[in-house]
Design a protein around this motif. Structure first.
Motif, mmCIF file in Angstrom:
data_model
loop_
_atom_site.group_PDB
_atom_site.id
_atom_site.type_symbol
_atom_site.label_atom_id
_atom_site.label_comp_id
_atom_site.label_asym_id
_atom_site.label_seq_id
_atom_site.Cartn_x
_atom_site.Cartn_y
_atom_site.Cartn_z
ATOM 1 N N ALA A 177 58.911 47.527 66.006
ATOM 2 C CA ALA A 177 59.175 46.122 66.313
ATOM 3 C C ALA A 177 58.643 45.271 65.163
ATOM 4 N N PRO A 178 59.507 44.475 64.525
ATOM 5 C CA PRO A 178 59.060 43.723 63.358
ATOM 6 C C PRO A 178 58.117 42.590 63.734
ATOM 7 N N SER A 179 57.207 42.280 62.813
ATOM 8 C CA SER A 179 56.310 41.138 62.983
ATOM 9 C C SER A 179 56.147 40.452 61.645
ATOM 10 N N HIS A 180 55.961 39.151 61.687
ATOM 11 C CA HIS A 180 55.773 38.379 60.461
ATOM 12 C C HIS A 180 54.458 37.636 60.578
ATOM 13 N N LEU A 181 53.517 37.999 59.730
ATOM 14 C CA LEU A 181 52.203 37.379 59.727
ATOM 15 C C LEU A 181 51.961 36.829 58.329
ATOM 16 N N ALA A 182 52.001 35.511 58.198
ATOM 17 C CA ALA A 182 51.870 34.895 56.881
ATOM 18 C C ALA A 182 50.862 33.766 56.947
ATOM 19 N N PRO A 183 49.587 34.104 56.967
ATOM 20 C CA PRO A 183 48.551 33.076 57.102
ATOM 21 C C PRO A 183 48.302 32.346 55.795
ATOM 22 N N THR A 184 47.490 31.311 55.893
ATOM 23 C CA THR A 184 46.972 30.645 54.703
ATOM 24 C C THR A 184 45.726 31.382 54.247
ATOM 25 N N PHE A 185 45.681 31.714 52.978
ATOM 26 C CA PHE A 185 44.581 32.519 52.456
ATOM 27 C C PHE A 185 43.513 31.647 51.817
ATOM 28 N N ASN A 186 42.284 32.097 51.921
ATOM 29 C CA ASN A 186 41.195 31.548 51.121
ATOM 30 C C ASN A 186 41.127 32.382 49.851
ATOM 31 N N PRO A 187 41.475 31.820 48.697
ATOM 32 C CA PRO A 187 41.522 32.642 47.477
ATOM 33 C C PRO A 187 40.175 33.214 47.072
ATOM 34 N N ASP A 188 39.085 32.668 47.617
ATOM 35 C CA ASP A 188 37.750 33.160 47.274
ATOM 36 C C ASP A 188 37.273 34.273 48.203
ATOM 37 N N ALA A 189 38.090 34.657 49.196
ATOM 38 C CA ALA A 189 37.589 35.528 50.262
ATOM 39 C C ALA A 189 37.277 36.943 49.796
ATOM 40 N N VAL A 190 38.008 37.451 48.814
ATOM 41 C CA VAL A 190 37.850 38.851 48.408
ATOM 42 C C VAL A 190 37.538 38.930 46.915
ATOM 43 N N ALA A 191 36.549 39.732 46.582
ATOM 44 C CA ALA A 191 36.172 39.972 45.194
ATOM 45 C C ALA A 191 36.291 41.459 44.898
ATOM 46 N N VAL A 192 36.348 41.790 43.632
ATOM 47 C CA VAL A 192 36.434 43.179 43.172
ATOM 48 C C VAL A 192 35.354 43.408 42.130
ATOM 49 N N ILE A 193 34.661 44.525 42.247
ATOM 50 C CA ILE A 193 33.694 44.883 41.216
ATOM 51 C C ILE A 193 33.775 46.383 40.961
ATOM 52 N N GLN A 194 33.729 46.751 39.708
ATOM 53 C CA GLN A 194 33.790 48.157 39.305
ATOM 54 C C GLN A 194 32.420 48.587 38.794
ATOM 55 N N THR A 195 31.952 49.727 39.292
ATOM 56 C CA THR A 195 30.676 50.240 38.779
ATOM 57 C C THR A 195 30.854 50.762 37.360
ATOM 58 N N PHE A 196 29.783 50.654 36.601
ATOM 59 C CA PHE A 196 29.758 51.206 35.246
ATOM 60 C C PHE A 196 28.319 51.596 34.940
ATOM 61 N N PRO A 197 28.121 52.501 34.003
ATOM 62 C CA PRO A 197 26.753 52.947 33.705
ATOM 63 C C PRO A 197 25.843 51.785 33.327
ATOM 64 N N GLY A 198 24.764 51.639 34.086
ATOM 65 C CA GLY A 198 23.815 50.578 33.811
ATOM 66 C C GLY A 198 24.135 49.259 34.464
ATOM 67 N N ILE A 199 25.073 49.236 35.411
ATOM 68 C CA ILE A 199 25.440 47.981 36.062
ATOM 69 C C ILE A 199 24.205 47.337 36.693
ATOM 70 N N SER A 200 24.103 46.047 36.531
ATOM 71 C CA SER A 200 22.945 45.311 37.020
ATOM 72 C C SER A 200 23.158 44.860 38.459
ATOM 73 N N ALA A 201 22.110 44.933 39.260
ATOM 74 C CA ALA A 201 22.173 44.404 40.624
ATOM 75 C C ALA A 201 22.450 42.910 40.608
ATOM 76 N N GLU A 202 22.052 42.226 39.543
ATOM 77 C CA GLU A 202 22.275 40.785 39.456
ATOM 78 C C GLU A 202 23.756 40.455 39.343
ATOM 79 N N ILE A 203 24.508 41.310 38.671
ATOM 80 C CA ILE A 203 25.956 41.103 38.579
ATOM 81 C C ILE A 203 26.568 41.192 39.971
ATOM 82 N N LEU A 204 26.220 42.245 40.704
ATOM 83 C CA LEU A 204 26.727 42.411 42.063
ATOM 84 C C LEU A 204 26.304 41.246 42.947
#
Length: 337
Positions: A198-225
């Motif tokens: 059964a099809p559904s259409h869900l198209a809300p208004t987004f908060n562009p700040d809601a989701v962040a992405v971070i990639q680990t790397f050798p020596g990553i600082s807790a302050e960055i996270l």
């Protein structure tokens, strides 16, 4: 009756023209499409109409609420057409395909995204073949999914990722088979397609700040996270860790920031940095640390699918438990469970 396809031109390289600043989206691209189809004498194409978005997007500038606008445009025309082709820039095509798959769950018609690596007005453009075949697939085949068609391969949209910046075969789906291969014959792997619901259409208004992405790397600082997860508005984090989902657990400050964010209501989704394979959170002691602090294992989600799925679930204003439950279950075939 002849089948009908709606072509939506939202921008992207396929419809660009040169300027003093480099390639920019061109107005009136529908005229070039019509000229192409007339020149090819394509009697076997379905009937098509073209909508050119008023605000054309260089896809590197796309924003979350552009996805809402595109989904509304599709739904406004849903009952009038048998399939849809969305012309889109390649840089964020997999993000848009993933989000549309969540917004249009249970869909019963093809929505096929395509574009090109060289503008269609250029002599060596890959645009004409991508566009013509996408229109044929959308009009003549029963494909109830959001897909990407590019370089003779039909891919599930939310399993796709851009793998080449210059090659014509720019997209692949590393952890899921192609839905179709196009050569002399068009071969669709019907057994892989999603079942109609059964099809559904869900198209809300987004908060562009809601989701962040971070990639680990050798020596990553807790302050960055800390700077990322404590930014105002952040409610979700996609964490890209090593191998089978392993964080630098010897970095106690880093893990402490993650744990505090999790208990403070930030939903954290762990995916692997590897193109192929899946998170197996707990296969190693480092990954088991994430289980302990409430991080969700993201299976074999692509970055694009993980980011858009987390955005989509958070936009539903459900409880944190409901969001976390939604992350571990496939909504539109985006992950292997």
């Amino acid at each position: 009756m002849k089948r009908r396809v709606l072509i939506i031109y939202s921008g992207g390289t396929i419809g660009m023209q040169p300027s003093e600043q480099g390639y920019v989206p061109m107005k009136g691209f529908h005229k070039l499409i019509n000229k192409l189809f007339r020149a090819r004498g394509l009697q076997h194409l379905p009937h098509y109409d073209i909508i050119e978005c008023q605000q054309l997007i260089d896809s590197s500038n796309i924003l979350p609420n552009d996805w809402t606008r595109l989904s509304h445009l599709l739904m406004q025309n849903w009952d009038e057409y048998d399939g849809f082709v969305l012309l889109h820039g390649t840089d964020t095509m997999a993000y848009t395909a993933s989000m549309l798959s969540f917004m249009l769950q249970g869909m019963n018609k093809p929505v096929i995204l395509t574009g090109s690596q060289i503008p269609m007005m250029e002599a060596r453009s890959d645009g004409p073949e991508n566009l013509i075949t996408a229109v044929m697939l959308a009009g003549h085949y029963n494909i109830p999914e959001v897909c990407i068609f590019f370089a003779n391969r039909l891919l599930r949209g939310n399993r796709s990722t851009k793998v080449k910046s210059a090659g014509f075969d720019a997209f692949d789906s590393p952890n899921f088979p192609w839905l179709g291969s196009i050569g002399i014959n068009i071969e669709i792997q019907s057994q892989l397609l999603l079942k109609k619901r059964a099809p559904s259409h869900l198209a809300p208004t987004f908060n562009p700040d809601a989701v962040a992405v971070i990639q680990t790397f050798p020596g990553i600082s807790a302050e960055i996270l800390k700077a990322v997860v404590e930014r105002p508005g952040v409610r979700g984090l996609v964490l890209q860790t090593y191998g089978a989902g392993n964080p630098p657990d010897a970095n106690k400050d880093f893990i402490e920031v993650l744990a505090h964010a999790s208990t403070s209501g930030v939903t954290i989704l762990n995916i692997t940095q590897c193109a192929y394979g899946s998170v197996s959170q707990g296969a190693y002691a480092t990954g088991a640390t994430l289980n302990r602090i409430g991080v969700i294992a993201g299976a074999d989600l692509t970055l694009e699918a993980a980011f858009t799925k987390l955005h989509f679930l958070l936009s539903q204003n459900e409880s944190i438990d409901a969001v976390r439950q939604g992350l571990i279950l496939p909504l539109a075939g985006e992950m292997t469970v």
